[in-house]
Design a protein around this motif. Structure first.
Motif, PDB file in Angstrom:
ATOM      1  N   SER A 195       0.817  -1.211   0.000  1.00 43.78           N
ATOM      2  CA  SER A 195       0.000   0.000   0.000  1.00 43.78           C
ATOM      3  C   SER A 195       0.850   1.260   0.000  1.00 43.78           C
ATOM      4  N   LEU A 196       2.012   1.193   0.656  1.00 38.74           N
ATOM      5  CA  LEU A 196       2.875   2.368   0.745  1.00 38.74           C
ATOM      6  C   LEU A 196       3.879   2.448  -0.401  1.00 38.74           C
ATOM      7  N   SER A 197       4.053   1.357  -1.146  1.00 38.72           N
ATOM      8  CA  SER A 197       5.080   1.322  -2.185  1.00 38.72           C
ATOM      9  C   SER A 197       4.896   2.362  -3.287  1.00 38.72           C
ATOM     10  N   PRO A 198       3.659   2.731  -3.681  1.00 40.38           N
ATOM     11  CA  PRO A 198       3.537   3.741  -4.738  1.00 40.38           C
ATOM     12  C   PRO A 198       4.139   5.094  -4.377  1.00 40.38           C
ATOM     13  N   LEU A 199       4.366   5.325  -3.085  1.00 43.88           N
ATOM     14  CA  LEU A 199       4.923   6.613  -2.682  1.00 43.88           C
ATOM     15  C   LEU A 199       6.392   6.752  -3.085  1.00 43.88           C
ATOM     16  N   ALA A 200       7.081   5.624  -3.256  1.00 40.01           N
ATOM     17  CA  ALA A 200       8.524   5.715  -3.487  1.00 40.01           C
ATOM     18  C   ALA A 200       9.021   4.866  -4.636  1.00 40.01           C
ATOM     19  N   THR A 201       8.173   4.106  -5.283  1.00 36.45           N
ATOM     20  CA  THR A 201       8.630   3.149  -6.277  1.00 36.45           C
ATOM     21  C   THR A 201       7.947   3.390  -7.613  1.00 36.45           C
ATOM     22  N   SER A 202       8.641   3.049  -8.680  1.00 34.86           N
ATOM     23  CA  SER A 202       8.029   3.118 -10.008  1.00 34.86           C
ATOM     24  C   SER A 202       8.599   2.013 -10.872  1.00 34.86           C
ATOM     25  N   ILE A 203       7.806   1.599 -11.856  1.00 30.82           N
ATOM     26  CA  ILE A 203       8.212   0.566 -12.802  1.00 30.82           C
ATOM     27  C   ILE A 203       8.229   1.184 -14.188  1.00 30.82           C
ATOM     28  N   THR A 204       9.327   1.041 -14.885  1.00 31.64           N
ATOM     29  CA  THR A 204       9.441   1.628 -16.220  1.00 31.64           C
ATOM     30  C   THR A 204       8.941   0.630 -17.262  1.00 31.64           C
ATOM     31  N   LEU A 205       7.726   0.879 -17.715  1.00 29.59           N
ATOM     32  CA  LEU A 205       7.100   0.061 -18.753  1.00 29.59           C
ATOM     33  C   LEU A 205       6.326   0.983 -19.683  1.00 29.59           C
ATOM     34  N   ALA A 206       5.818   0.423 -20.734  1.00 29.83           N
ATOM     35  CA  ALA A 206       5.013   1.229 -21.650  1.00 29.83           C
ATOM     36  C   ALA A 206       3.776   1.739 -20.930  1.00 29.83           C
ATOM     37  N   PRO A 207       3.592   3.068 -20.862  1.00 31.63           N
ATOM     38  CA  PRO A 207       2.438   3.604 -20.134  1.00 31.63           C
ATOM     39  C   PRO A 207       1.109   3.273 -20.787  1.00 31.63           C
ATOM     40  N   GLU A 208       1.143   2.753 -22.031  1.00 33.87           N
ATOM     41  CA  GLU A 208      -0.118   2.349 -22.673  1.00 33.87           C
ATOM     42  C   GLU A 208      -0.804   1.233 -21.896  1.00 33.87           C
ATOM     43  N   ILE A 209      -0.037   0.523 -21.080  1.00 31.14           N
ATOM     44  CA  ILE A 209      -0.620  -0.571 -20.293  1.00 31.14           C
ATOM     45  C   ILE A 209      -1.549  -0.019 -19.214  1.00 31.14           C
ATOM     46  N   LYS A 210      -1.296   1.208 -18.770  1.00 30.15           N
ATOM     47  CA  LYS A 210      -2.056   1.772 -17.649  1.00 30.15           C
ATOM     48  C   LYS A 210      -3.567   1.720 -17.844  1.00 30.15           C
ATOM     49  N   PRO A 211      -4.105   2.366 -18.898  1.00 31.55           N
ATOM     50  CA  PRO A 211      -5.569   2.369 -19.026  1.00 31.55           C
ATOM     51  C   PRO A 211      -6.157   0.982 -19.215  1.00 31.55           C
ATOM     52  N   LEU A 212      -5.448   0.121 -19.944  1.00 29.34           N
ATOM     53  CA  LEU A 212      -5.975  -1.225 -20.162  1.00 29.34           C
ATOM     54  C   LEU A 212      -5.978  -2.036 -18.874  1.00 29.34           C
ATOM     55  N   LEU A 213      -4.910  -1.938 -18.109  1.00 28.63           N
ATOM     56  CA  LEU A 213      -4.832  -2.682 -16.856  1.00 28.63           C
ATOM     57  C   LEU A 213      -5.919  -2.219 -15.897  1.00 28.63           C
ATOM     58  N   ARG A 214      -6.130  -0.903 -15.834  1.00 24.64           N
ATOM     59  CA  ARG A 214      -7.198  -0.390 -14.978  1.00 24.64           C
ATOM     60  C   ARG A 214      -8.565  -0.789 -15.512  1.00 24.64           C
ATOM     61  N   GLY A 215      -8.736  -0.725 -16.829  1.00 23.22           N
ATOM     62  CA  GLY A 215     -10.018  -1.086 -17.427  1.00 23.22           C
ATOM     63  C   GLY A 215     -10.379  -2.542 -17.194  1.00 23.22           C
ATOM     64  N   ILE A 216      -9.399  -3.446 -17.393  1.00 23.83           N
ATOM     65  CA  ILE A 216      -9.638  -4.874 -17.161  1.00 23.83           C
ATOM     66  C   ILE A 216      -9.971  -5.127 -15.690  1.00 23.83           C
ATOM     67  N   SER A 217      -9.235  -4.472 -14.813  1.00 23.91           N
ATOM     68  CA  SER A 217      -9.440  -4.676 -13.376  1.00 23.91           C
ATOM     69  C   SER A 217     -10.826  -4.215 -12.942  1.00 23.91           C
ATOM     70  N   LEU A 218     -11.221  -3.031 -13.379  1.00 28.61           N
ATOM     71  CA  LEU A 218     -12.522  -2.496 -12.982  1.00 28.61           C
ATOM     72  C   LEU A 218     -13.666  -3.293 -13.598  1.00 28.61           C
ATOM     73  N   MET A 219     -13.485  -3.757 -14.836  1.00 30.50           N
ATOM     74  CA  MET A 219     -14.530  -4.571 -15.455  1.00 30.50           C
ATOM     75  C   MET A 219     -14.688  -5.899 -14.715  1.00 30.50           C
TER      76      MET A 219
END
Length: 524
Positions: free
Chosen positions: A387-411
């Motif tokens: 839960s606290l990791s987003p405050l200090a960590t990041s992963i370098t990947l294609a940001p195009e994954i962001k909306p799809l990953l969120r969309g799949i998760s919410l669906m």
């Protein structure tokens, strides 16, 4: 609000509550006191010997008895085969040796024995009478219920209804009655049974309390009292099975309409025989039925002893949460600004990430029952770190994954809520409410705000809020999740670890993703 709820009523005319005179009165008082005096002389911890003693008393009356040996303790039960019945249906009257608070249920067991003797003298019964005294009204009683329907030799037919009595005081008097009715996995007894119990109780004099209503508020019926009972009812139904059971929860899943009556206060205008007349009158009402409970509601929310809301009124509240997650899922993909045909590799990646997080949830579900003590504390630590990791960590990947990953998760989460909607409204509503912040996580939102939204929607962080309702706090909550999954077949752990947590974990992963757009395709 006024006009948005209905008054309760008896749907099945055959029940006819309080139409017959109740005879469990002063003539039975000396017998009740005799049983209570004998039980007070018991060595409390010598449960096996005491069960054998009570078994002898029931056999002397004329009952067929047996002691069921379970992992959580002994369960004494006795059956009176109705002289006018066909031996296919039964009604259960029970009282735990210890009640849900761990108190010695002195008057509860005394009443069960006195009523057993009283019932045996009547020839009006068309259904068998079963008396059960479990070691506790939670896991021990559940073991007996499961064994009764699967492996016991001595049975009395299909159980139509069950009433558990909780009266731990040795006092002759009480003030009012607390009614418990919530079952496991969102199950509720038929509303007719509750209406009969409430009608009979008020006819005899004692007021009925719901959801911990105090004695000074029993006659209050306004907007705030109804809102409190409604809110508390949703919470109790969502947590049913996780907390110590009062007895009625143990019958869930077997089509048995069950409730628990608890005498409150040790001083009051009503004597112990008044308490006994309530199950007597309910039994006589149920005895009139020629078929199973089916006329009234199985899905409802009580706002007061005489007011309720039916499923058609409250169900849209949870349905709107499912719709909100569907719309948010579509928004994540459509507003990404990329053509779908250019996102196929990212769609595959997003799906794989989501499958991985779901596997983590399933692993938690599998491991918790095996090593509950170790894993419970480990999960708290791991979920806090994640839960606290987003405050200090990041992963370098294609940001195009962001909306799809969120969309799949919410669906996926909307599908979970939709599937659970009718089966367990309270759990669906609670999960939808507390996970709603996930829909506000966007790329344009500052990362600190996204991290805050993740924190307040994390199921394990939110467990700190619900832990206040448990005797042992957070550990008691996790212990309840594990034991309810193993022994009560409660689905809460399954839904949280394989539904809510993978969704949260996938969206948390999307917040961690940073980097330049790789192979960006403009929509024009």
């Amino acid at each position: 609000m006024d006009g948005q709820y209905r008054n309760t009523y008896i749907s099945e005319n055959a029940l006819m509550p309080s139409q017959a005179y109740s005879y469990f009165r002063e003539s039975e008082w000396n017998i009740l006191r005799g049983y209570r005096t004998q039980i007070q002389n018991f060595t409390m911890d010598d449960i096996s010997t005491n069960m054998e003693t009570m078994r002898t008393w029931l056999e002397d009356v004329g009952y067929k008895t047996e002691i069921h040996k379970g992992e959580h303790g002994d369960n004494l039960y006795a059956i009176f085969h109705a002289p006018r019945g066909d031996d296919t249906e039964a009604i259960v009257l029970g009282a735990g040796y210890f009640n849900s608070d761990g108190e010695f249920n002195i008057s509860g067991m005394s009443l069960a024995l006195a009523l057993a003797r009283y019932f045996h003298r009547w020839i009006v019964w068309s259904k068998n009478i079963i008396i059960v005294i479990p070691t506790d009204p939670d896991h021990s009683l559940r073991e007996w219920v499961n064994a009764y329907h699967t492996s016991l030799d001595l049975t009395g037919g299909s159980i139509e209804a069950a009433i558990m009595m909780d009266y731990p005081s040795a006092s002759d008097n009480f003030e009012y009655i607390e009614l418990y009715y919530e079952g496991v996995n969102g199950q509720l007894p038929n509303l007719d049974l509750l209406n009969v119990a409430i009608s009979v109780s008020e006819h005899e004099g004692p007021r009925v309390s719901l959801q911990g209503t105090g004695k000074n508020e029993l006659r209050v019926n306004n907007y705030w009292s109804r809102l409190r009972i409604l809110s508390r009812g949703i919470t109790e139904l969502a947590l049913a099975g996780l907390k110590k059971g009062h007895g009625n929860e143990a019958f869930s899943g077997w089509r048995v309409q069950a409730l628990t009556l608890k005498a409150k206060e040790t001083e009051g205008p009503f004597d112990v025989t008044v308490f006994g007349r309530i199950p007597e009158a309910v039994f006589r009402s149920v005895n009139n039925l020629l078929e199973k409970f089916h006329q009234s509601f199985f899905f409802y929310m009580l706002l007061a002893p005489r007011n309720f809301v039916s499923i058609g009124t409250y169900l849209p509240a949870a349905a709107m949460f499912a719709v909100a997650f569907i719309l948010s899922s579509l928004d994540k993909v459509i507003s990404s600004g990329y053509e779908v045909r250019h996102l196929s590799p990212y769609a595959v990646s997003s799906t794989l990430y989501f499958i991985a997080t779901t596997a983590i949830g399933y692993l938690i579900l599998t491991l918790m029952p095996i090593v509950p003590t170790v894993v419970n504390y480990s999960l708290i630590a791991v979920s806090a770190i994640i839960s606290l990791s987003p405050l200090a960590t990041s992963i370098t990947l294609a940001p195009e994954i962001k909306p799809l990953l969120r969309g799949i998760s919410l669906m996926f989460f909307s599908t979970v809520l939709s599937s659970l909607l009718v089966l367990n409204f309270s759990l669906t509503f609670t999960m939808g409410l507390f996970s709603l912040p996930l829909t506000f996580i966007k790329n344009k939102t500052p990362k600190p705000i996204n991290c805050l939204l993740l924190l307040i929607s994390n199921p394990f962080i939110l467990s700190l809020l619900f832990a206040l309702d448990f005797e042992n706090g957070l550990f008691g909550l996790f212990q309840g999740l594990v034991s309810s999954w193993k022994e009560l077949n409660c689905h809460t752990l399954l839904v949280v670890t394989c539904g809510w947590f993978p969704t949260w974990l996938s969206i948390a992963l999307s917040v961690l993703i940073e980097g330049e757009h790789i192979g960006e395709k403009k929509t024009n």
